[in-house]
Design a protein around this motif. Sequence first.
Motif, mmCIF file in Angstrom:
data_model
loop_
_atom_site.group_PDB
_atom_site.id
_atom_site.type_symbol
_atom_site.label_atom_id
_atom_site.label_comp_id
_atom_site.label_asym_id
_atom_site.label_seq_id
_atom_site.Cartn_x
_atom_site.Cartn_y
_atom_site.Cartn_z
ATOM 1 N N ASN A 120 0.815 -1.211 0.000
ATOM 2 C CA ASN A 120 0.000 0.000 0.000
ATOM 3 C C ASN A 120 0.858 1.275 0.000
ATOM 4 O O ASN A 120 0.303 2.366 0.011
ATOM 5 N N GLU A 121 2.188 1.136 -0.022
ATOM 6 C CA GLU A 121 3.077 2.296 -0.017
ATOM 7 C C GLU A 121 3.784 2.528 -1.341
ATOM 8 O O GLU A 121 4.137 3.658 -1.666
ATOM 9 N N ILE A 122 4.034 1.470 -2.098
ATOM 10 C CA ILE A 122 5.028 1.539 -3.161
ATOM 11 C C ILE A 122 4.659 2.534 -4.255
ATOM 12 O O ILE A 122 5.518 3.275 -4.750
ATOM 13 N N ASP A 123 3.407 2.604 -4.650
ATOM 14 C CA ASP A 123 3.027 3.531 -5.712
ATOM 15 C C ASP A 123 3.253 4.976 -5.286
ATOM 16 O O ASP A 123 3.757 5.796 -6.064
ATOM 17 N N GLU A 124 2.873 5.288 -4.053
ATOM 18 C CA GLU A 124 3.071 6.649 -3.557
ATOM 19 C C GLU A 124 4.559 6.950 -3.422
ATOM 20 O O GLU A 124 5.018 8.051 -3.767
ATOM 21 N N ALA A 125 5.327 5.979 -2.944
ATOM 22 C CA ALA A 125 6.767 6.182 -2.780
ATOM 23 C C ALA A 125 7.418 6.515 -4.118
ATOM 24 O O ALA A 125 8.221 7.462 -4.217
ATOM 25 N N VAL A 126 7.085 5.771 -5.126
ATOM 26 C CA VAL A 126 7.675 6.012 -6.447
ATOM 27 C C VAL A 126 7.303 7.404 -6.967
ATOM 28 O O VAL A 126 8.100 8.065 -7.637
ATOM 29 N N SER A 127 6.123 7.878 -6.612
ATOM 30 C CA SER A 127 5.693 9.194 -7.105
ATOM 31 C C SER A 127 6.515 10.336 -6.510
ATOM 32 O O SER A 127 6.599 11.406 -7.108
ATOM 33 N N TYR A 128 7.122 10.128 -5.340
ATOM 34 C CA TYR A 128 7.918 11.176 -4.702
ATOM 35 C C TYR A 128 9.412 11.064 -4.996
ATOM 36 O O TYR A 128 10.160 12.013 -4.793
ATOM 37 N N ALA A 129 9.866 9.892 -5.430
ATOM 38 C CA ALA A 129 11.295 9.584 -5.432
ATOM 39 C C ALA A 129 11.970 9.878 -6.767
ATOM 40 O O ALA A 129 11.392 9.688 -7.834
ATOM 41 N N ASP A 130 13.222 10.313 -6.678
ATOM 42 C CA ASP A 130 14.113 10.348 -7.840
ATOM 43 C C ASP A 130 14.872 9.028 -7.961
ATOM 44 O O ASP A 130 15.193 8.584 -9.059
ATOM 45 N N LYS A 131 15.190 8.442 -6.808
ATOM 46 C CA LYS A 131 15.819 7.127 -6.760
ATOM 47 C C LYS A 131 15.111 6.319 -5.674
ATOM 48 O O LYS A 131 14.812 6.844 -4.602
ATOM 49 N N ILE A 132 14.874 5.046 -5.942
ATOM 50 C CA ILE A 132 14.334 4.168 -4.917
ATOM 51 C C ILE A 132 15.315 3.037 -4.690
ATOM 52 O O ILE A 132 15.849 2.454 -5.644
ATOM 53 N N ILE A 133 15.594 2.748 -3.413
ATOM 54 C CA ILE A 133 16.600 1.754 -3.037
ATOM 55 C C ILE A 133 15.900 0.639 -2.280
ATOM 56 O O ILE A 133 15.264 0.882 -1.244
ATOM 57 N N PHE A 134 16.025 -0.571 -2.794
ATOM 58 C CA PHE A 134 15.408 -1.723 -2.150
ATOM 59 C C PHE A 134 16.411 -2.378 -1.207
ATOM 60 O O PHE A 134 17.609 -2.422 -1.477
ATOM 61 N N ASN A 135 15.898 -2.919 -0.116
ATOM 62 C CA ASN A 135 16.751 -3.507 0.907
ATOM 63 C C ASN A 135 17.200 -4.914 0.551
ATOM 64 O O ASN A 135 18.246 -5.360 1.023
ATOM 65 N N SER A 136 16.422 -5.592 -0.269
ATOM 66 C CA SER A 136 16.723 -6.991 -0.568
ATOM 67 C C SER A 136 16.382 -7.301 -2.010
ATOM 68 O O SER A 136 15.610 -6.594 -2.658
ATOM 69 N N THR B 176 16.948 3.061 -9.837
ATOM 70 C CA THR B 176 16.677 1.996 -8.882
ATOM 71 C C THR B 176 17.986 1.464 -8.316
ATOM 72 O O THR B 176 18.963 1.292 -9.041
ATOM 73 N N GLY B 177 17.987 1.214 -7.011
ATOM 74 C CA GLY B 177 19.183 0.702 -6.368
ATOM 75 C C GLY B 177 18.874 -0.413 -5.395
ATOM 76 O O GLY B 177 17.711 -0.726 -5.107
ATOM 77 N N LEU B 178 19.928 -0.997 -4.855
ATOM 78 C CA LEU B 178 19.834 -2.072 -3.886
ATOM 79 C C LEU B 178 20.797 -1.754 -2.743
ATOM 80 O O LEU B 178 21.857 -1.164 -2.968
ATOM 81 N N ARG B 179 20.439 -2.137 -1.536
ATOM 82 C CA ARG B 179 21.367 -1.955 -0.424
ATOM 83 C C ARG B 179 22.381 -3.096 -0.429
ATOM 84 O O ARG B 179 22.014 -4.274 -0.454
ATOM 85 N N LEU B 180 23.650 -2.716 -0.384
ATOM 86 C CA LEU B 180 24.753 -3.674 -0.340
ATOM 87 C C LEU B 180 25.335 -3.667 1.071
ATOM 88 O O LEU B 180 25.701 -2.614 1.591
ATOM 89 N N ASN B 181 25.412 -4.818 1.687
ATOM 90 C CA ASN B 181 25.980 -4.941 3.030
ATOM 91 C C ASN B 181 27.381 -5.522 2.911
ATOM 92 O O ASN B 181 27.530 -6.693 2.548
ATOM 93 N N PRO B 182 28.431 -4.735 3.222
ATOM 94 C CA PRO B 182 29.793 -5.245 3.055
ATOM 95 C C PRO B 182 30.220 -6.224 4.145
ATOM 96 O O PRO B 182 31.306 -6.771 4.093
ATOM 97 N N ARG B 183 29.350 -6.417 5.162
ATOM 98 C CA ARG B 183 29.581 -7.342 6.270
ATOM 99 C C ARG B 183 30.663 -6.864 7.231
ATOM 100 O O ARG B 183 31.287 -7.653 7.929
ATOM 101 N N PHE B 184 30.882 -5.569 7.250
ATOM 102 C CA PHE B 184 31.700 -4.957 8.288
ATOM 103 C C PHE B 184 31.184 -3.545 8.505
ATOM 104 O O PHE B 184 30.499 -2.978 7.651
#
Length: 364
Positions: A84-100, A116-124
Motif C-alpha cells: 500500500n506504499e510503493i506507488d506513492e513512494a515512487v511518485s515522490y522519489a528520484d531514486k528508490i533503493i530496495f533492501n533486498s 533503482t538501487g539495492l542496499r549492499l551490506n559489506p559485512r563490516f
Amino acid sequence: MIQTPYYLIDKARLLPNMDKIARLREASGAKALLALKCFSTWPVFDFMRDYMDGTTSSSLYELRLGAEKFGKETHAYSVGWADNEIDEAVSYADKIIFNSLGQLDRFGDKAKGIATGLRLNPRFSTSGFDLADPARPFSRLGEWDMARLEMAETRINGVMIHYNCENNDFALFSEQLSRIERDFGDFLKRLDWVSLGGGIHFTGEGYPLDKLADRLKSFSDAMGVQVYLEPGEASITRSTTLEVSVLDIIDNGKKVAIVDSSIEAHMLDLLIYRETAKLPQNGAHEYQIAGKTCLAGDIFGEAKFDKPLEIGDKISIDDAAGYTMVKKNWFNGVKMPGIAIRELDGTVKLVRDFGYEDFVAALG
C-alpha cells in the motif's frame, strides 16, 4: 521569553557544518543528502537547501517530507516497502533503493522510470554498538552475496552501502573503502552511482576534510560512479541545544536538580546507548541533572556550575539535534519541547509548540 523545554536550533552554529559540506561537495564531486532519520526539522530546510543536494529517507513519510519540504534530489529507502506504499513512494522519489533482492523482485516493475538501487551490506562496519551495527550476525540490512547481487545487476543502476557509525577516523574510513573496492569493485564499475551512507563525522573538529575529498574522488574515478553521502549527525552536530529549567533540587547524598524535560521522552538515544548528555562542566558546584518522569534512570548526567543552582534556573544541554526531535514521545504525558530557531542576526523565534491537544490526538 519562550517557555522551557524547547530545542533551540542556532543557524550560526549550523552554518559551519553546511560550509564544510559545501567544501566537500566541491572538492570531491560527491553529492550530499540530508539523512532525515537523524534530523527532519523542516523549518530550517530552506537554510540547509543551498548547501546540500537533497534528502534520503527510511520510510514513506520521511520520503514525502523530503520531497515536499526540502525538494531537490529525493532518495527513497525502506527496510521493507509495503504494497500500500510503493506507488506513492515512487511518485515522490528520484531514486528508490530496495533492501533486498526479494523486494526488488516484488516491486521493481513499479519503479520503472526512476533510478533503482539495492542496499549492499559489506559485512563490516564501524559501529561499537550491536544495536546499531548493520553488519551484526544475521543482519537483515542489505545483500552481500555476490551471486544475489549479480541477479540484480540488469535491474539496478546503483547501490547504497551504509556501514559507518560516528566514524571520525579517516584512516579507518579509507581502509574500509579499500575493502569495498577489493571485494565489490568489479560489480560497482558496472553501476552509475554508489551511496556510501552516513556516519562519517567529517564536520568534527580537526577532521582531515581535504584527505576525505581526495579519497572520495579517487573512489569515484576508479569505479566510474557518482558518489553520494548521507550526512545526518555531520549535518547538524553542535548546532542545537535543549533548553530546560530547574524544577526542584534535592540532596540524597548527592545534589540532584530535576528539570522540566526527560531523556526517555526528549533525548532517547542517551537512554538507549547509556550515554550522558553534554552538560555544563565549569565551576565547583556539582549536580546530577535528572528528568521529571517516573523512570528511575531518567538522568541526563553530571554537571558543574560556577554558582549554586536555584529553582527556575535555565540549563542548556548541548548537541541536542540528532535523533532527538525525530524520536521525542509522550511518555508520562510530559510536555514535548517546543522548537525554536535563532537566526543569524540573533533573533529567536518559536516555530512549533506542543500542547495537550497534540497529546490527545496522538492516542486516539
